[in-house]
Design a protein around this motif. Structure first.
Motif: not given
Length: 194
Positions: A10-13, A53-64, A31-38
């Motif tokens: 939900a936070r990523l969305k 990690s890939s999605i968070a980086h693209a959204l300018e977020l970091d995992l910690m 670099g993640v398929p759109q269907s996987h994001i859905s």
């Protein structure tokens, strides 16, 4: 799917929507398929760390991983940072179009050295919180100045103009950060001497 994973999805969305990105645009950036994001957003698949990690980086977020005791302090900092307006999706799309245009110019005029210009375009794109239509217009003018001359000097001039703009934005952000008084995440009360 556990509550924690649902909360992350939900936070990523919400972050994607706040940036004005479609699932397809995020797919291209991450670099993640759109269907996987859905499927992630609709809780149809377990979220893998690599995808997260890939999605968070693209959204300018970091995992910690944060110690539980520090969570209130981290949440306070995140709230204060969240007050800055994000770049809108159209601005990000326009910058992507300009990066694509530089790539096309590089193939049309292979005699020029486009490495510095491409690097400057990536750097200016990383300052999302400062991007507005005026900044994008200045970047567009720098890129468009290459076409008529089609010379190495024009390419270097465009790269230098974008680097100067990036430096001005970074200095402006630094001056704003120092002008605001820092707020403590918590307050320790003074204890009297016994």
């Amino acid at each position: 799917m556990s509550y924690g994973v649902e909360h992350l999805a939900a936070r990523l969305k919400a972050a994607r929507e706040a940036k004005g990105l479609s699932q397809r645009e995020l797919s291209k950036l991450a670099g993640v398929p759109q269907s996987h994001i859905s499927k992630i957003e609709n809780h149809g698949v377990d979220l893998r760390v690599s995808s997260l990690s890939s999605i968070a980086h693209a959204l300018e977020l970091d995992l910690m991983l944060v110690p539980r005791k520090a969570i209130p302090a981290v949440q306070s900092i995140v709230r204060s940072v969240a007050d800055t307006p994000p770049a809108n999706g159209e601005t990000l799309r326009e910058l992507q179009r300009l990066r694509d245009k530089v790539d096309v110019l590089a193939t049309q005029m292979p005699t020029g050295n486009y490495d510095a210009l491409k690097r400057r375009m990536r750097e200016i794109s990383q300052i999302h919180s400062q991007l507005d239509p005026d900044v994008v217009q200045q970047v567009r003018c720098a890129v468009e100045s290459i076409e008529p001359a089609a010379s190495q000097e024009a390419i270097e001039g465009a790269a230098k103009a974008i680097a100067t703009l990036r430096t001005q934005l970074a200095r402006h952000a630094a001056s704003q950060a120092t002008s605001r008084a820092p707020r403590p995440a918590y307050h320790l009360e003074e204890e009297g001497d016994d």
